[in-house]
Enzyme design. Structure first.
Site, PDB file in Angstrom:
ATOM      1  N   TYR A   1      -3.904   1.218  15.820  1.00 46.12           N
ATOM      2  CA  TYR A   1      -2.669   1.093  16.579  1.00 46.12           C
ATOM      3  C   TYR A   1      -2.888   0.765  18.054  1.00 46.12           C
ATOM      4  O   TYR A   1      -2.119   0.012  18.636  1.00 46.12           O
ATOM      5  CB  TYR A   1      -1.841   2.388  16.460  1.00 46.12           C
ATOM      6  CG  TYR A   1      -1.305   2.619  15.057  1.00 46.12           C
ATOM      7  CD1 TYR A   1      -0.050   2.136  14.702  1.00 46.12           C
ATOM      8  CD2 TYR A   1      -2.046   3.277  14.088  1.00 46.12           C
ATOM      9  CE1 TYR A   1       0.456   2.315  13.419  1.00 46.12           C
ATOM     10  CE2 TYR A   1      -1.546   3.462  12.797  1.00 46.12           C
ATOM     11  CZ  TYR A   1      -0.296   2.976  12.476  1.00 46.12           C
ATOM     12  OH  TYR A   1       0.188   3.149  11.209  1.00 46.12           O
TER      13      TYR A   1
ATOM     14  N   ASN B   1      -6.628   8.842   3.201  1.00 41.90           N
ATOM     15  CA  ASN B   1      -6.106   8.219   4.409  1.00 41.90           C
ATOM     16  C   ASN B   1      -6.489   9.051   5.629  1.00 41.90           C
ATOM     17  O   ASN B   1      -6.107  10.221   5.741  1.00 41.90           O
ATOM     18  CB  ASN B   1      -4.573   8.123   4.334  1.00 41.90           C
ATOM     19  CG  ASN B   1      -3.988   7.477   5.583  1.00 41.90           C
ATOM     20  OD1 ASN B   1      -4.138   6.269   5.782  1.00 41.90           O
ATOM     21  ND2 ASN B   1      -3.337   8.266   6.447  1.00 41.90           N
ATOM     22  N   GLU B   2      -7.267   8.442   6.534  1.00 34.96           N
ATOM     23  CA  GLU B   2      -7.532   9.004   7.852  1.00 34.96           C
ATOM     24  C   GLU B   2      -8.111  10.416   7.848  1.00 34.96           C
ATOM     25  O   GLU B   2      -7.476  11.370   8.313  1.00 34.96           O
ATOM     26  CB  GLU B   2      -6.252   8.969   8.711  1.00 34.96           C
ATOM     27  CG  GLU B   2      -5.671   7.580   8.876  1.00 34.96           C
ATOM     28  CD  GLU B   2      -4.503   7.529   9.848  1.00 34.96           C
ATOM     29  OE1 GLU B   2      -3.970   8.585  10.220  1.00 34.96           O
ATOM     30  OE2 GLU B   2      -4.116   6.413  10.243  1.00 34.96           O
TER      31      GLU B   2
ATOM     32  N   ARG C   1       0.848  -1.190   0.000  1.00 26.69           N
ATOM     33  CA  ARG C   1       0.000   0.000   0.000  1.00 26.69           C
ATOM     34  C   ARG C   1       0.884   1.240   0.000  1.00 26.69           C
ATOM     35  O   ARG C   1       1.692   1.427   0.909  1.00 26.69           O
ATOM     36  CB  ARG C   1      -0.911  -0.015   1.240  1.00 26.69           C
ATOM     37  CG  ARG C   1      -1.709   1.250   1.403  1.00 26.69           C
ATOM     38  CD  ARG C   1      -2.754   1.178   2.516  1.00 26.69           C
ATOM     39  NE  ARG C   1      -3.377   2.479   2.610  1.00 26.69           N
ATOM     40  CZ  ARG C   1      -3.242   3.325   3.626  1.00 26.69           C
ATOM     41  NH1 ARG C   1      -2.574   2.979   4.714  1.00 26.69           N
ATOM     42  NH2 ARG C   1      -3.802   4.516   3.591  1.00 26.69           N
TER      43      ARG C   1
ATOM     44  N   TRP D   1       2.518  -1.308   9.140  1.00 27.18           N
ATOM     45  CA  TRP D   1       3.123   0.017   9.080  1.00 27.18           C
ATOM     46  C   TRP D   1       4.434  -0.042   9.852  1.00 27.18           C
ATOM     47  O   TRP D   1       4.382  -0.258  11.041  1.00 27.18           O
ATOM     48  CB  TRP D   1       2.214   1.101   9.662  1.00 27.18           C
ATOM     49  CG  TRP D   1       2.852   2.442   9.456  1.00 27.18           C
ATOM     50  CD1 TRP D   1       3.703   3.090  10.304  1.00 27.18           C
ATOM     51  CD2 TRP D   1       2.732   3.265   8.293  1.00 27.18           C
ATOM     52  NE1 TRP D   1       4.129   4.257   9.739  1.00 27.18           N
ATOM     53  CE2 TRP D   1       3.553   4.387   8.516  1.00 27.18           C
ATOM     54  CE3 TRP D   1       2.013   3.150   7.087  1.00 27.18           C
ATOM     55  CZ2 TRP D   1       3.671   5.412   7.565  1.00 27.18           C
ATOM     56  CZ3 TRP D   1       2.134   4.163   6.157  1.00 27.18           C
ATOM     57  CH2 TRP D   1       2.960   5.270   6.406  1.00 27.18           C
TER      58      TRP D   1
ATOM     59  N   ASN E   1      -7.004   1.565   9.736  1.00 26.73           N
ATOM     60  CA  ASN E   1      -5.705   1.808  10.369  1.00 26.73           C
ATOM     61  C   ASN E   1      -5.935   1.767  11.863  1.00 26.73           C
ATOM     62  O   ASN E   1      -6.799   2.483  12.389  1.00 26.73           O
ATOM     63  CB  ASN E   1      -5.162   3.195  10.010  1.00 26.73           C
ATOM     64  CG  ASN E   1      -4.686   3.281   8.573  1.00 26.73           C
ATOM     65  OD1 ASN E   1      -4.755   2.300   7.821  1.00 26.73           O
ATOM     66  ND2 ASN E   1      -4.202   4.446   8.190  1.00 26.73           N
TER      67      ASN E   1
ATOM     68  N   HIS F   1      -2.718  10.955   0.952  1.00 21.72           N
ATOM     69  CA  HIS F   1      -2.187  10.695   2.289  1.00 21.72           C
ATOM     70  C   HIS F   1      -1.534  11.995   2.790  1.00 21.72           C
ATOM     71  O   HIS F   1      -0.315  12.090   2.921  1.00 21.72           O
ATOM     72  CB  HIS F   1      -1.208   9.518   2.265  1.00 21.72           C
ATOM     73  CG  HIS F   1      -0.933   8.897   3.607  1.00 21.72           C
ATOM     74  ND1 HIS F   1      -1.117   7.561   3.865  1.00 21.72           N
ATOM     75  CD2 HIS F   1      -0.495   9.440   4.774  1.00 21.72           C
ATOM     76  CE1 HIS F   1      -0.787   7.302   5.123  1.00 21.72           C
ATOM     77  NE2 HIS F   1      -0.403   8.424   5.697  1.00 21.72           N
TER      78      HIS F   1
ATOM     79  N   GLU G   1       8.207  10.573  10.269  1.00 15.50           N
ATOM     80  CA  GLU G   1       7.005  10.386  11.079  1.00 15.50           C
ATOM     81  C   GLU G   1       6.381  11.746  11.453  1.00 15.50           C
ATOM     82  O   GLU G   1       6.249  12.102  12.610  1.00 15.50           O
ATOM     83  CB  GLU G   1       7.313   9.526  12.306  1.00 15.50           C
ATOM     84  CG  GLU G   1       6.160   9.281  13.284  1.00 15.50           C
ATOM     85  CD  GLU G   1       4.864   8.754  12.678  1.00 15.50           C
ATOM     86  OE1 GLU G   1       4.918   8.061  11.650  1.00 15.50           O
ATOM     87  OE2 GLU G   1       3.801   9.069  13.234  1.00 15.50           O
TER      88      GLU G   1
ATOM     89  N   GLU H   1      -3.170  -0.396   8.033  1.00 13.65           N
ATOM     90  CA  GLU H   1      -1.969  -0.005   8.790  1.00 13.65           C
ATOM     91  C   GLU H   1      -2.060  -0.580  10.190  1.00 13.65           C
ATOM     92  O   GLU H   1      -3.118  -0.522  10.820  1.00 13.65           O
ATOM     93  CB  GLU H   1      -1.836   1.523   8.964  1.00 13.65           C
ATOM     94  CG  GLU H   1      -1.376   2.271   7.755  1.00 13.65           C
ATOM     95  CD  GLU H   1      -1.249   3.772   8.029  1.00 13.65           C
ATOM     96  OE1 GLU H   1      -1.006   4.180   9.177  1.00 13.65           O
ATOM     97  OE2 GLU H   1      -1.404   4.543   7.071  1.00 13.65           O
TER      98      GLU H   1
HETATM   99  C1  GBH Z   1      -0.969   6.830  10.787  1.00 10.87           C
HETATM  100  O1  GBH Z   1      -1.574   7.817  11.496  1.00 10.87           O
HETATM  101  C2  GBH Z   1      -0.582   7.445   9.496  1.00 10.87           C
HETATM  102  O2  GBH Z   1      -1.458   7.068   8.453  1.00 10.87           O
HETATM  103  C3  GBH Z   1       0.833   7.218   9.112  1.00 10.87           C
HETATM  104  O3  GBH Z   1       1.180   8.089   8.104  1.00 10.87           O
HETATM  105  C4  GBH Z   1       1.690   7.342  10.347  1.00 10.87           C
HETATM  106  O4  GBH Z   1       3.051   7.296  10.026  1.00 10.87           O
HETATM  107  C5  GBH Z   1       1.336   6.227  11.276  1.00 10.87           C
HETATM  108  O5  GBH Z   1      -0.012   6.265  11.595  1.00 10.87           O
HETATM  109  C6  GBH Z   1       2.114   6.218  12.577  1.00 10.87           C
HETATM  110  O6  GBH Z   1       1.814   7.328  13.352  1.00 10.87           O
HETATM  111  O7  GBH Z   1      -4.379  10.153  19.627  1.00 10.87           O
HETATM  112  O8  GBH Z   1      -3.801  12.303  20.503  1.00 10.87           O
HETATM  113  O9  GBH Z   1      -2.900  10.336  21.536  1.00 10.87           O
HETATM  114  C7  GBH Z   1      -1.877   7.568  12.802  1.00 10.87           C
HETATM  115  C8  GBH Z   1      -2.348   8.845  13.366  1.00 10.87           C
HETATM  116  C9  GBH Z   1      -0.878   9.532  15.048  1.00 10.87           C
HETATM  117  C10 GBH Z   1      -3.244   9.495  15.344  1.00 10.87           C
HETATM  118  C11 GBH Z   1      -0.696   9.696  16.490  1.00 10.87           C
HETATM  119  C12 GBH Z   1      -3.082   9.621  16.786  1.00 10.87           C
HETATM  120  C13 GBH Z   1      -1.600  10.119  18.535  1.00 10.87           C
HETATM  121  C14 GBH Z   1      -1.953  11.215  19.323  1.00 10.87           C
HETATM  122  N1  GBH Z   1      -2.117   8.872  14.747  1.00 10.87           N
HETATM  123  N2  GBH Z   1      -1.838  10.270  17.117  1.00 10.87           N
HETATM  124  S1  GBH Z   1      -3.373  10.964  20.290  1.00 10.87           S
END
Ligand code: GBH
Length: 485
Positions: free
Chosen positions: A318, A175-176, A83, A436, A316, A129, A443, A386
């Protein structure tokens, strides 16, 4: 929730797809090579470098000049899919519907797509993105002007479908959208950096931006379905991110409602209109009132007509957080549904072990619950577009330490176990998984200080070195998929 867990290497379907993900600005570099135009990330990172930890994407991983090597690398990992995103300002430097196409930019993505296909790697291509052509903000405010932006995005999408769609059959529009709206136009920690301190109306901007994305997505889906899909036979959808939210107090109706409301403000905001063809969630209408735009009758019809064309839910994901309902009334520019996000619950229990990022904790049970939440609400197959994490302390490690990324191996293992349980115990159709990221990269606000790669990148030499996690993913997907045969 926070006890260390053993990876079980649970089975996955034999036809489950796996691969890696990246985004143009994070890896390409070549910021002004071959007539590329400026994007809002070029502006954002250069204007005030403290916002990106002093770094920018001018060179990044130099993927623009190392594309053949990077495809070889992926092939060596045995991926089924890759992707990546197209830099809009590389193919249309000024971005607009009447602006010139940059054939050198088109050539680059043609080369990438052909290389992937020659290695039997299926491209999943994201149109947007986060790297809007700067010119679109200068001209009319980009996402803040729905009709102008939609028309320019339609042209960009049509260009990509017509130039690459003979070989690319899996499309993602945006994206997002949550991050574009909230982090770009509320907190301002991501480009274009709009927030209250820079004089922007954070009560309304994020919702206007979100509205534009939803409508522009649906417009691109309509174009694909009517003009391209009949001959190209591909699919299209959008990628939404979101944490899972557990109630801060598991036994309180108030905090249970708070967690549900937080999910609706994060995910339902986009997924209800896009996948169900309905209005924004009722809780959002009730709480945001006139701050939330109305869909016109034409927009509503477009959403209804395109909802079922979306091929799958691109997720996506995490981490998980606790959601604590706050006493009303909320602050003036609240965008959460008046919910506080915490890493610890009312009993002092942590969401899970912390990774190399404070917000990202290992919480595979939350992931499994989110898969169920999305399936129960939208009834669409899910592809994980992701998932991944940086290891604790990884940014300060030597190469040798960094490639022994056992923490990441454990994270992937547990999150894949969660997918297996969601599929076989809960009946949720999950069809694929993109880690990812293919390699360490830029980043965003953390610059190069956060490493999410399954490949280590030395930013002085640009040398790529596979980490243990790359070899783990290769092996575990082979084994997990055999278990099911
Ligand atoms: C993804 O975004 C992106 O698509 C990618 O480009 C990026 O590199 C990857 O993740 C890793 O970060 O929620 O206030 O505690 C994820 C977006 C980034 C959203 C971190 C939430 C955390 C702060 N996220 N963010 S919070």
């Amino acid at each position: 929730l926070s006890e260390p867990r053993e990876v079980e290497d649970l089975p996955l379907p034999h036809d489950f797809l796996w691969g890696t993900a990246t985004a143009a600005y994070q890896i390409e570099g070549g910021a002004s090579q071959d007539n590329k135009g400026k994007s809002i990330w070029d502006t954002f990172s250069h204007l005030e470098p403290s916002r990106t930890n002093g770094a920018n994407g001018d060179v990044a991983c130099d993927h623009y000049n190392r594309v053949a090597e990077d495809v070889d690398l992926m092939a060596s990992y045995g991926v089924d899919t890759y992707r990546f995103s197209i830099s809009w300002s590389r193919v249309i430097p000024f971005g607009g519907r009447d602006d010139t196409v940059n054939e050198d930019g088109v050539l680059f993505y043609n080369k990438l797509v052909d290389l992937l296909l020659s290695r039997k790697i299926i491209p999943i291509v994201t149109l947007y993105h986060w790297d809007a052509p700067q010119e679109l903000y200068d001209r009319y405010g980009a996402f803040l002007n729905t009709s102008e932006f939609r028309a320019d995005f339609e042209r960009f999408a049509r260009l990509c479908f017509s130039r690459f769609g003979d070989r690319v059959t899996k499309w993602v529009t945006f994206n997002e959208p949550y991050i574009i709206s909230i982090f770009g136009h509320h907190s301002g920690v991501l480009a274009p950096g709009h927030n209250a301190a820079s004089g922007h109306d954070t009560r309304t901007e994020p919702w206007r931006v979100g509205h534009t994305i939803i409508v522009s997505h649906a417009a691109a889906v309509h174009i694909y379905a009517t003009e391209f899909q009949p001959t190209q036979n591909g699919s299209i959808t959008i990628v939404l991110n979101g944490h899972f939210y557990e109630p801060w107090d598991a036994n309180s109706i108030e905090h249970q409602a708070g967690a549900q409301r937080r999910l609706e403000f994060y995910i339902g905001w986009f997924a209800d209109p896009i996948f169900l063809g309905t209005d924004y969630p009722a809780e959002m209408r009730a709480r945001l009132g006139s701050r939330l735009p109305e869909f016109s009758p034409d927009e509503m019809a477009l959403l209804r007509n395109t909802a079922s064309t979306n091929a799958y839910y691109g997720m996506n994901h995490y981490s998980t957080k606790f959601a604590r309902a706050l006493p009303d009334p909320p602050v003036e520019d609240d965008c959460t549904g008046n919910v506080e996000e915490l890493a610890t619950n009312n009993k002092g229990k942590m969401v899970g072990p912390v990774s190399g990022m404070a917000w990202l904790r290992v919480a595979p049970d939350g992931f499994r619950k989110l898969l169920n939440w999305v399936w129960n609400r939208y009834h669409l197959p899910i592809v994980i577009t992701e998932n991944g994490c940086p290891c604790p302390g990884e940014s300060n490690m030597s190469l040798e330490q960094a490639i022994n990324d056992d923490f990441r191996v454990g994270y992937f293992g547990l999150y894949l176990d969660a997918i297996s349980r969601a599929i076989y115990e809960d009946g949720v159709p999950v069809h694929g998984y993109c880690a990812w990221s293919l390699m360490d990269n830029f980043e965003w606000s953390a610059g190069y200080s956060a490493r999410y790669g399954i490949t280590h990148v030395d930013y002085d030499t640009l040398l790529r070195t596979p980490k243990k996690s790359a070899l783990y993913l290769k092996r575990t997907f082979n084994e997990r998929r055999k278990k099911h045969e």
